[in-house]
Enzyme design. Structure first.
Site, mmCIF file in Angstrom:
data_model
loop_
_atom_site.group_PDB
_atom_site.id
_atom_site.type_symbol
_atom_site.label_atom_id
_atom_site.label_comp_id
_atom_site.label_asym_id
_atom_site.label_seq_id
_atom_site.Cartn_x
_atom_site.Cartn_y
_atom_site.Cartn_z
ATOM 1 N N GLU A 1 -40.123 -55.744 1.914
ATOM 2 C CA GLU A 1 -39.775 -55.384 3.361
ATOM 3 C C GLU A 1 -38.124 -54.663 2.955
ATOM 4 O O GLU A 1 -37.178 -54.575 2.293
ATOM 5 C CB GLU A 1 -39.309 -56.572 3.404
ATOM 6 C CG GLU A 1 -38.394 -56.819 4.927
ATOM 7 C CD GLU A 1 -38.305 -58.522 5.505
ATOM 8 O OE1 GLU A 1 -38.856 -58.791 5.106
ATOM 9 O OE2 GLU A 1 -37.256 -57.864 6.857
ATOM 10 N N ASP B 1 -41.529 -67.449 8.450
ATOM 11 C CA ASP B 1 -40.601 -68.575 8.881
ATOM 12 C C ASP B 1 -39.400 -67.666 9.276
ATOM 13 O O ASP B 1 -38.153 -68.539 9.869
ATOM 14 C CB ASP B 1 -39.417 -68.632 7.688
ATOM 15 C CG ASP B 1 -39.335 -67.248 6.391
ATOM 16 O OD1 ASP B 1 -39.536 -66.385 6.807
ATOM 17 O OD2 ASP B 1 -38.141 -67.712 5.770
ATOM 18 N N SER B 2 -39.899 -66.374 10.055
ATOM 19 C CA SER B 2 -39.213 -65.871 10.953
ATOM 20 C C SER B 2 -39.099 -66.489 12.361
ATOM 21 O O SER B 2 -38.248 -66.437 13.124
ATOM 22 C CB SER B 2 -39.866 -63.980 11.280
ATOM 23 O OG SER B 2 -40.885 -64.068 11.075
ATOM 24 N N ASP C 1 -45.184 -68.779 5.409
ATOM 25 C CA ASP C 1 -44.521 -68.375 4.436
ATOM 26 C C ASP C 1 -44.141 -70.090 3.876
ATOM 27 O O ASP C 1 -44.087 -70.632 4.415
ATOM 28 C CB ASP C 1 -43.828 -68.504 4.876
ATOM 29 C CG ASP C 1 -43.013 -66.226 4.842
ATOM 30 O OD1 ASP C 1 -43.663 -65.563 3.929
ATOM 31 O OD2 ASP C 1 -42.399 -66.262 5.570
ATOM 32 N N LYS D 1 -46.650 -67.438 0.752
ATOM 33 C CA LYS D 1 -45.502 -65.839 0.508
ATOM 34 C C LYS D 1 -44.520 -66.960 0.263
ATOM 35 O O LYS D 1 -44.447 -68.050 0.473
ATOM 36 C CB LYS D 1 -45.612 -65.217 1.838
ATOM 37 C CG LYS D 1 -44.478 -63.977 1.792
ATOM 38 C CD LYS D 1 -44.717 -63.009 2.529
ATOM 39 C CE LYS D 1 -44.053 -63.460 3.721
ATOM 40 N NZ LYS D 1 -42.599 -63.677 3.674
ATOM 41 N N GLU E 1 -40.757 -66.040 -1.499
ATOM 42 C CA GLU E 1 -39.170 -64.389 -1.396
ATOM 43 C C GLU E 1 -38.512 -64.936 -3.149
ATOM 44 O O GLU E 1 -38.782 -66.236 -3.620
ATOM 45 C CB GLU E 1 -38.556 -64.754 -0.415
ATOM 46 C CG GLU E 1 -38.803 -64.424 1.324
ATOM 47 C CD GLU E 1 -37.980 -64.536 2.156
ATOM 48 O OE1 GLU E 1 -36.596 -63.951 1.891
ATOM 49 O OE2 GLU E 1 -38.476 -64.541 2.758
HETATM 50 O O1 KIV Z 1 -41.121 -64.217 8.011
HETATM 51 C C1 KIV Z 1 -42.121 -62.977 9.276
HETATM 52 O O2 KIV Z 1 -41.843 -62.518 9.647
HETATM 53 C C2 KIV Z 1 -42.226 -62.189 7.415
HETATM 54 C C3 KIV Z 1 -42.576 -61.224 8.252
HETATM 55 C C4 KIV Z 1 -42.943 -60.333 6.020
HETATM 56 C C5 KIV Z 1 -42.671 -59.986 8.584
HETATM 57 O O3 KIV Z 1 -41.403 -62.816 6.678
#
Ligand code: KIV
Length: 276
Positions: A187, A49-50, A88, A118, A120
């Protein structure tokens, strides 16, 4: 029903088996041309999500949506054959309840064809990890510095620097392992903590600003290519200068257009050989 497929990707169980055998190399990709170039060298490609910050120039990762992430992930899946593809879960698409998380994960995976998601969150999100894994969604947990918590963390700050905070992050990682996560992204955490978690867990840790002792590393591709501007995070390293390549090629093109050396008749249709 045919289950035959030409494409042989690294699977989630294969990635898990790298633990203690082989380091996991991973980068982010949001679009097909970059994904195509990363596929042969990376074990895992993350549609992070970056992309909100890197691709859309937003101030944080909070406003990207499930459908935007699914569209980026689908492009990456179509452009790759080998790497394991993880996408993400964006902010607001899973925190409310495990059922909401499953709906979002199912949409992300069915629209894109990615291999897993993924998410968080610390131990509080472990029941969600369990709910997803039990329903066939591979989960990569992300603990420590969690960009979706930027407002509660008061910025993008390294985590786990006190004994108490380190213990909490250790328990977070452990809780996701017990809930069935296939790996954990660490991270922006203290180096000794990342090492301790890596030694304690039986699933791979993937570090970003964590420790060389992690089972793998991930970075944002634009950071390693010099495409993130002049400042890159302390934990990243520039491995190439794509910015110069793009700037020079664009300048040469503009000069050629202006001085009339591009296009030539070779670039035109319906022109007979030897004409002009
Ligand atoms: O959003 C992202 O790019 C990440 C990383 C671990 C680089 O979560």
């Amino acid at each position: 029903m045919s289950i035959h497929s030409e494409v042989k990707r690294i699977s989630v169980p294969q990635l898990m088996a790298y633990k203690g055998q082989k380091k996991i190399a991973s980068l982010t990709a949001y679009i097909a041309p970059i994904a195509r170039l990363l596929d042969e060298s990376q074990d895992m490609i993350l549609i992070g999500d970056s992309t909100a910050m890197v691709g859309y120039a937003l101030p944080d990762t909070l406003s990207i949506t499930v459908d935007q992430m699914a569209a980026h992930a689908a492009a990456v899946v179509r452009a790759t054959q080998r790497a394991c593809i993880i996408v993400d879960m964006p902010f607001g698409s899973y925190q409310e309840s495990p059922a909401q998380a499953f709906q979002s994960a199912a949409r992300l995976l069915s629209l894109s064809g990615a291999d897993g998601v993924k998410l968080e969150g610390g131990a509080v999100m472990a029941p969600t990890t369990r709910f997803l894994v039990d329903r066939g969604v591979p989960v990569l947990a992300h603990v420590g510095l969690m960009p979706q918590y930027v407002n509660t963390m008061g910025g993008f700050k390294a985590q786990g620097l006190t004994d108490e905070a380190a213990e909490r992050i250790f328990q977070d990682a452990l809780a996701h392992q017990e809930a069935g996560a296939f790996g954990v992204v660490l991270e922006g955490v203290a180096e000794a903590l990342a090492r301790r978690i890596t030694e304690a867990l039986s699933i791979p840790t993937i570090g970003i600003g964590a420790s060389p002792g992690c089972d793998g590393q991930i970075l944002v591709t634009e950071d390693i290519l010099g495409l993130s501007g002049d400042r890159i995070p302390k934990f990243a390293k520039r491995f190439g200068d794509a910015a110069s390549v793009i700037r020079d090629a664009a300048a040469q093109y503009a000069d050629s257009v202006r001085d009339g050396s591009f296009p030539t008749l070779d670039h035109c249709f319906g022109v007979k050989k030897n004409q002009g």
